[in-house]
Design an enzyme around this catalytic site. Sequence first.
Site, PDB file in Angstrom:
ATOM      1  N   LYS A 275       0.842  -1.193   0.000  1.00 58.12           N
ATOM      2  CA  LYS A 275       0.000   0.000   0.000  1.00 58.12           C
ATOM      3  C   LYS A 275       0.876   1.241   0.000  1.00 58.12           C
ATOM      4  O   LYS A 275       1.726   1.404   0.870  1.00 58.12           O
ATOM      5  CB  LYS A 275      -0.921   0.025   1.221  1.00 58.12           C
ATOM      6  CG  LYS A 275      -1.876   1.211   1.233  1.00 58.12           C
ATOM      7  CD  LYS A 275      -2.698   1.259   2.510  1.00 58.12           C
ATOM      8  CE  LYS A 275      -1.915   1.779   3.692  1.00 58.12           C
ATOM      9  NZ  LYS A 275      -1.661   3.255   3.616  1.00 58.12           N
TER      10      LYS A 275
ATOM     11  N   ASP B 222      -3.342   4.408  -1.984  1.00 60.35           N
ATOM     12  CA  ASP B 222      -4.217   4.867  -0.896  1.00 60.35           C
ATOM     13  C   ASP B 222      -4.095   6.390  -0.737  1.00 60.35           C
ATOM     14  O   ASP B 222      -3.410   6.872   0.162  1.00 60.35           O
ATOM     15  CB  ASP B 222      -3.803   4.148   0.392  1.00 60.35           C
ATOM     16  CG  ASP B 222      -4.574   4.624   1.614  1.00 60.35           C
ATOM     17  OD1 ASP B 222      -5.715   5.085   1.463  1.00 60.35           O
ATOM     18  OD2 ASP B 222      -4.011   4.528   2.730  1.00 60.35           O
TER      19      ASP B 222
ATOM     20  N   HIS C  49     -10.605  13.235  -2.497  1.00 59.57           N
ATOM     21  CA  HIS C  49     -11.767  13.932  -1.930  1.00 59.57           C
ATOM     22  C   HIS C  49     -11.704  15.378  -2.402  1.00 59.57           C
ATOM     23  O   HIS C  49     -10.972  16.192  -1.840  1.00 59.57           O
ATOM     24  CB  HIS C  49     -11.737  13.846  -0.401  1.00 59.57           C
ATOM     25  CG  HIS C  49     -12.926  14.461   0.261  1.00 59.57           C
ATOM     26  ND1 HIS C  49     -13.136  14.388   1.622  1.00 59.57           N
ATOM     27  CD2 HIS C  49     -13.985  15.151  -0.232  1.00 59.57           C
ATOM     28  CE1 HIS C  49     -14.266  15.027   1.932  1.00 59.57           C
ATOM     29  NE2 HIS C  49     -14.784  15.497   0.817  1.00 59.57           N
ATOM     30  N   ASP C  50     -12.457  15.681  -3.457  1.00 54.64           N
ATOM     31  CA  ASP C  50     -12.416  17.010  -4.050  1.00 54.64           C
ATOM     32  C   ASP C  50     -13.686  17.182  -4.873  1.00 54.64           C
ATOM     33  O   ASP C  50     -14.616  16.374  -4.776  1.00 54.64           O
ATOM     34  CB  ASP C  50     -11.160  17.156  -4.915  1.00 54.64           C
ATOM     35  CG  ASP C  50     -10.608  18.581  -4.916  1.00 54.64           C
ATOM     36  OD1 ASP C  50     -11.371  19.485  -5.297  1.00 54.64           O
ATOM     37  OD2 ASP C  50      -9.437  18.769  -4.541  1.00 54.64           O
ATOM     38  N   ILE C  51     -13.725  18.200  -5.714  1.00 54.07           N
ATOM     39  CA  ILE C  51     -14.861  18.344  -6.611  1.00 54.07           C
ATOM     40  C   ILE C  51     -14.804  17.212  -7.641  1.00 54.07           C
ATOM     41  O   ILE C  51     -13.730  16.664  -7.921  1.00 54.07           O
ATOM     42  CB  ILE C  51     -14.874  19.723  -7.301  1.00 54.07           C
ATOM     43  CG1 ILE C  51     -13.619  19.907  -8.169  1.00 54.07           C
ATOM     44  CG2 ILE C  51     -14.989  20.845  -6.266  1.00 54.07           C
ATOM     45  CD1 ILE C  51     -13.662  21.172  -9.005  1.00 54.07           C
ATOM     46  N   PRO C  52     -15.943  16.823  -8.218  1.00 54.74           N
ATOM     47  CA  PRO C  52     -15.962  15.669  -9.119  1.00 54.74           C
ATOM     48  C   PRO C  52     -14.954  15.731 -10.254  1.00 54.74           C
ATOM     49  O   PRO C  52     -14.307  14.729 -10.581  1.00 54.74           O
ATOM     50  CB  PRO C  52     -17.408  15.663  -9.643  1.00 54.74           C
ATOM     51  CG  PRO C  52     -18.204  16.237  -8.517  1.00 54.74           C
ATOM     52  CD  PRO C  52     -17.318  17.315  -7.947  1.00 54.74           C
ATOM     53  N   ASN C  53     -14.780  16.897 -10.880  1.00 54.41           N
ATOM     54  CA  ASN C  53     -13.866  16.993 -12.013  1.00 54.41           C
ATOM     55  C   ASN C  53     -12.424  16.713 -11.592  1.00 54.41           C
ATOM     56  O   ASN C  53     -11.676  16.020 -12.299  1.00 54.41           O
ATOM     57  CB  ASN C  53     -13.960  18.377 -12.649  1.00 54.41           C
ATOM     58  CG  ASN C  53     -13.226  18.452 -13.974  1.00 54.41           C
ATOM     59  OD1 ASN C  53     -13.551  17.726 -14.908  1.00 54.41           O
ATOM     60  ND2 ASN C  53     -12.228  19.316 -14.067  1.00 54.41           N
TER      61      ASN C  53
ATOM     62  N   LYS D 165      -7.053   8.459  -1.099  1.00 54.13           N
ATOM     63  CA  LYS D 165      -8.342   8.937  -0.588  1.00 54.13           C
ATOM     64  C   LYS D 165      -8.805  10.220  -1.290  1.00 54.13           C
ATOM     65  O   LYS D 165      -9.044  11.251  -0.653  1.00 54.13           O
ATOM     66  CB  LYS D 165      -8.282   9.170   0.917  1.00 54.13           C
ATOM     67  CG  LYS D 165      -7.880   7.950   1.725  1.00 54.13           C
ATOM     68  CD  LYS D 165      -7.836   8.274   3.218  1.00 54.13           C
ATOM     69  CE  LYS D 165      -7.409   7.078   4.044  1.00 54.13           C
ATOM     70  NZ  LYS D 165      -5.984   6.739   3.843  1.00 54.13           N
TER      71      LYS D 165
ATOM     72  N   ARG E 155       2.493  -1.015  10.968  1.00 53.31           N
ATOM     73  CA  ARG E 155       3.357  -0.983  12.140  1.00 53.31           C
ATOM     74  C   ARG E 155       3.583  -2.346  12.810  1.00 53.31           C
ATOM     75  O   ARG E 155       4.709  -2.610  13.274  1.00 53.31           O
ATOM     76  CB  ARG E 155       2.817   0.038  13.145  1.00 53.31           C
ATOM     77  CG  ARG E 155       3.172   1.462  12.763  1.00 53.31           C
ATOM     78  CD  ARG E 155       2.443   2.502  13.592  1.00 53.31           C
ATOM     79  NE  ARG E 155       1.057   2.677  13.152  1.00 53.31           N
ATOM     80  CZ  ARG E 155       0.252   3.636  13.609  1.00 53.31           C
ATOM     81  NH1 ARG E 155       0.686   4.477  14.524  1.00 53.31           N
ATOM     82  NH2 ARG E 155      -0.974   3.744  13.144  1.00 53.31           N
TER      83      ARG E 155
ATOM     84  N   THR F  45     -10.478   4.500  10.563  1.00 49.53           N
ATOM     85  CA  THR F  45     -10.431   3.664  11.765  1.00 49.53           C
ATOM     86  C   THR F  45      -9.821   4.393  12.954  1.00 49.53           C
ATOM     87  O   THR F  45      -9.873   3.886  14.071  1.00 49.53           O
ATOM     88  CB  THR F  45      -9.643   2.368  11.496  1.00 49.53           C
ATOM     89  OG1 THR F  45      -8.397   2.691  10.880  1.00 49.53           O
ATOM     90  CG2 THR F  45     -10.438   1.446  10.586  1.00 49.53           C
TER      91      THR F  45
END
Length: 242
Positions: free
Chosen positions: A34, A61, A65-69, A63, A215, A125
């Site tokens: 990862k 990994d 996360h923003d505007i769709p474009n 993630k 870890r 998590t």
Amino acid sequence: MTARDRIWFALDTPTADEARHWARRLRGEVGGLKVGLELFVAAGPGLVQDLVADGWPVFLDLKFHDIPNTMAGAARAAGRLGVRLVNVHALAGRAGMARAAEAAREGAREAGVPAPRVLAVTVLTSHGPDDLEAVGLEGPPEEAVLRLAGLARLAGCDGVVASAREAPAIRASWSEAVIVTPGIRPAGARRGDQARVTTPAGAMAAGADHIVVGRPIREAADPVAAARALVAEVAEALGRGA
């Protein structure tokens, strides 16, 4: 899929050299690697391409996360890298997830590589009820996870990243979902900054397809032995060989 195939080692290192060290050391011991934010920012997509070329399944990994474009552009670039898994954040909403999932597959087709599985991160998590309440999400984490998982399914994602605590409910409502579980800690291990943790065997029993471990292997006195112990625990939980 063997027990080993289900284990992804988190390459949470600050340099490409350290990442390559761990890739060499754990060759044949874990199923995939990862690459998260720290390493990707430090080493860039070139390292990801090198790992893929070296035969490693890679979970990117980041993630998104923003505007769709913007999510679509990033996911398309990720799809071209030949990674096995890539994730978006479900809190970006249905439109962003849908655009990203479609774009990741388009990018893979353009590059002539297999399309990655697109996963939606539900609730980290490291978050407990108090953390969610502080950002305006009322109710227990389980409720938020199921709501976000349902949204990811409607958006065309292939599965979710969620703790093992929510995996049974996700599996019950979305049988074909790929469920990846972080926050894995062998019995007796320190929690660190994780709030919702489980053991490798517990994750398998809950219905997870894959677990992400960092870890507990990296900080072990004998990392290879620790990886083998994890594989053995997963194999035993599944009732099959490594």
